[in-house]
Design an enzyme around this catalytic site. Sequence first.
Site, mmCIF file in Angstrom:
data_model
loop_
_atom_site.group_PDB
_atom_site.id
_atom_site.type_symbol
_atom_site.label_atom_id
_atom_site.label_comp_id
_atom_site.label_asym_id
_atom_site.label_seq_id
_atom_site.Cartn_x
_atom_site.Cartn_y
_atom_site.Cartn_z
ATOM 1 C CB CYS A 30 -0.992 0.041 1.142
ATOM 2 S SG CYS A 30 -0.300 0.099 2.871
ATOM 3 C CB CYS A 33 4.473 -0.374 1.911
ATOM 4 S SG CYS A 33 3.268 -1.702 2.775
ATOM 5 C CG ASP A 441 11.858 24.408 -36.338
ATOM 6 O OD1 ASP A 441 12.365 25.711 -36.637
ATOM 7 O OD2 ASP A 441 12.488 23.338 -36.950
ATOM 8 C CG ASP A 652 13.780 18.902 -36.854
ATOM 9 O OD1 ASP A 652 13.696 20.316 -36.880
ATOM 10 O OD2 ASP A 652 13.930 18.576 -38.040
ATOM 11 C CG ASP A 656 14.377 23.726 -33.302
ATOM 12 O OD1 ASP A 656 13.975 24.922 -33.500
ATOM 13 O OD2 ASP A 656 13.920 22.916 -34.151
#
Length: 758
Positions: A30, A33, A441, A652, A656
Site C-alpha cells: 500500500c 509501505c 519550428d 527537431d 531548437d
Amino acid sequence: MNTTTPPLAASAAPPESLHSLDLGISGMTCASCVGRVERALRKVPGVQDASVNLATESARVAFATGPGGGDAAAMEAQLRRAVRNAGYEPRAAGQDEAPEDASPWAGFLPVGVGLALSAPLVLPMLGDLFGQHWMLPAWVQFLLATPVQFILGARFYKAGWHAARALSGNMDLLVALGTSAGWGLSMWLWLTAPTDHPGHVPHLYFEASAVVVTLVLLGKWLEARAKRQTTAAIRALHALRPDVVHLLGKGGEVDVPVAEVLVGDRLVVRPGERIPVDGTVVEGHTQVDESMLTGEPLPVARDAGAGVTGGSINGDGRIVMEVTAVGAETVLAQIIRLVEDAQAAKAPIQRLVDQVSAVFVPVVLVVAVVTLLGWLAMGAGLEAALIHAVAVMVIACPCALGLATPAAIMAGTGVAAKHGILIKDAQALELAHKVDTVAFDKTGTLTVGRPRLTAFEVVPGADEAVVLAAVAAVQSGSEHPLARAVVAAAAERQLPLAGPDGVRAVPGRGTEGEVAGQSYLVGSLRWMQELGVDLGPLAGRAQVLQQEGATVSAVAQRVTQGLQLRAVLAFGDEPKPGAREALAALKARGIRTVMVSGDNRGAAEAMARRLGLDPEAGEVMAEVLPGDKAAKVAALQQGADGKRHQVAMVGDGVNDAPALAAADVGLAMGNGTDVAMHAAGITLMRGDPMLVAAALDISHRTVLKIRQNLFWAFAYNVAGIPLAALGYLNPVVAGAAMALSSVSVMANALLLKRWRMG
C-alpha cells in the site's frame, strides 16, 4: 520524408560522485509501505533522494559517494540492507516475481486454498437467507479458519510486525489486527460458552476472519494480474531483441549470442527475422517493419547505405548489415530506458497521496479504538463493539491510494510508446494536458525539411558554375538542410568540388570559408545587410523571390575593396503530409498554434498560409534567430492578454534545444537530432505532426484516469470508514469492498490500453 530513426540521446552523464540505482522491492502492499521504504532509503548516508513506485515495485535512488566516485557497490549493499531492515525484500530491478510468460493463474494456489476452506464457513450465512440453520460445530469452524488465519495470512503478520517495530503502519497491520481480533473473539466465545446446552453452538466469527484474509489475497492476486498487463509494453519491447545473430566472418555465417556482437561486425539478416542491433545496410534491399518502434504501420524501404534499427522486422529481402551500436547504445535500449524512467517516476500530483498515506494508518487505528469505546459507551456488548472496530480496520486500506497514480502512468506511457510517443518523465505527461499553445519550428517539423535550390542568380559577369561550385564546397561540411540542397544541386550538374579551408559557421546567419584561395560568405540576407553587402542589381530579384514564398540567401566574396555580392539563392520546401490536418486538429481542441521560423517574413507567411495558419492573427513568428527561440517561447508563456499560458514547443534541430527546454513541454521529432530529443520531455518517434495532438490527448486521458482513481480511492475511504464505524458494514462486506477498491483502480487504469489515435 526520411523515416530512418537515428539513435536517441542518452541521458546526460552525471558527475563522477553522483550515481543512480534502480532496485526492485517485494512485499509492498500500500501507499504507507511506499513512504516507509522511502524513509528507510533516505536515512542511508549519502542518499540524495529516493522515489518508490508501488505499481512497478521498484525504487530509484540517487546517491553520492566520496571524491573520486567511492564504492558504488558498497552503497548498493547498504541500500539493500536498509530495504530488508524495513521489512521488505530487495531484488534486482526489472526482475519480476512472476515470470513474463506466467500463466494467467500463476500465484492462485493460496487464494484457491483460502476459498476452499472459507466456503463451508460462509454456507451457514447463505442458509440463513432461506430460513435454514446449517451452523457448523465450533471445532469444525476452528479447523477451517485457523489455517487461513495463520498460514495463508502469515504474510500479513510478518509485514505488520515490521511496520509496528518501525512505529508506522500499513495495510498488512490493519488486516492482521482486524482478522486476529475476529479470530480471537470467536475463540473466547467458544471457550466461554455455557456447557449446559451441549447441542447449542454460539455465534462465532471465524468466517469473518477467514473470508477477509481470503478476499484480501484474492484482491492482491487480481491486482498482480493487472500489474502484469500495465507492464506489457515494456515486456513487448524487451521481446524485440533476438537471442542469436548470424555473424558474417571469414568462414561464412556463424550463429553467436547477440551479447557478443561488436560495433563494426557484419551480420546477415534473413527474411522475416528481427534486426538484432542498430546498423547500416551494406548489401541487399528489403522492406522493414518498424511499427513497434515508431508506430508507423507501413514497411519502409531500406537499400545499401540506409540505417536499420534493432528490434524492427526484416521483410522479404536478405540483407547484410554493419553494426553501428550495441547494448545500451541502441535505439531500442534507449527507448526501453525512457519508458522505464517515465514509469518509475512520480507525477507531481502524487505528493498529495504521499502526505495522506503518511498519517492514514495511525488515524484509522485511532478511529477503530474510538469506534470500540463508543459502542461500549452506548451500551453495546464487547462482541458487537469489537466487530464494528474490526470492520473499520478491514475496510480502511490505502492500497488504492498507492496504486491510483502509478498504475495510470504505467498504462498511459505504455500505450503511448506503442504508438511511437516516448514520454521521458511523469511531469511531462501531467503537464501536457494543460497546454493551450503549441509553437512549431518550421523546417523539418512542419515541412519536409529537404528544401531544393529553386533559383541561383549570379551578378552580371560572374560564372554561374564557378560560383555554385565554390558555394557547394563551403557548404559541403554542413548538415543544415539549405546547405545540403546546394550540394545536391552542384552534384546534379556534376560540378567538381574543391576542398574548403577555414570553414567557420556563424550560428543563425551562415557560413564562411575559403575555396581555391578565395574567401566566400554564404548566408541570410539579414547577415549580408549586417555586413554592409550591397545587393545591387539582384535586390529586386531577391525581393520577388521572397514574395513568392522562397527562402532567399546570398553569396558574397571577400575582395580588396571589402565584400562584393556574387549571387542570390532561393530555396523551396514542401509541407509535410498531414501537417495542415495536424494544425487543424489542434485548433479544433481549442489550442493556439504558432509557427516559429528563421526565414524572412515573406517566405514564412507564404508557407504558413499553405499550412492553414493566419499571419494576421499572430500565428507566424518570422526572422527568429536560433538564440531567440527560447525568448519567443517565454513571450508566448506570458501572453499579450496578461495570462500565463502553458506552451509546448515542437522541434527537431540543435537550434531548437533551448526552446524545447524553455517550454512547459518540449516535443522533439524522432527524425531530428539527439540534442533536441535530450532537451524535450516527449519524443515523437516519427516525424508526423499528427503525433503532437496524439501526445496531448494521451496526456489528457492519463491525467483524467489519475483523477478518477484518486477520487474513488478517497471517496471509498471517506464513505466506507464512517459506515463501518456506525455498524452498517460487517467485516466480510468490508473485506470485499477493500479488495474491490484496489482491483477497480487497476482496471480503470487498464482502460487506457484501449486508446487509439484519432
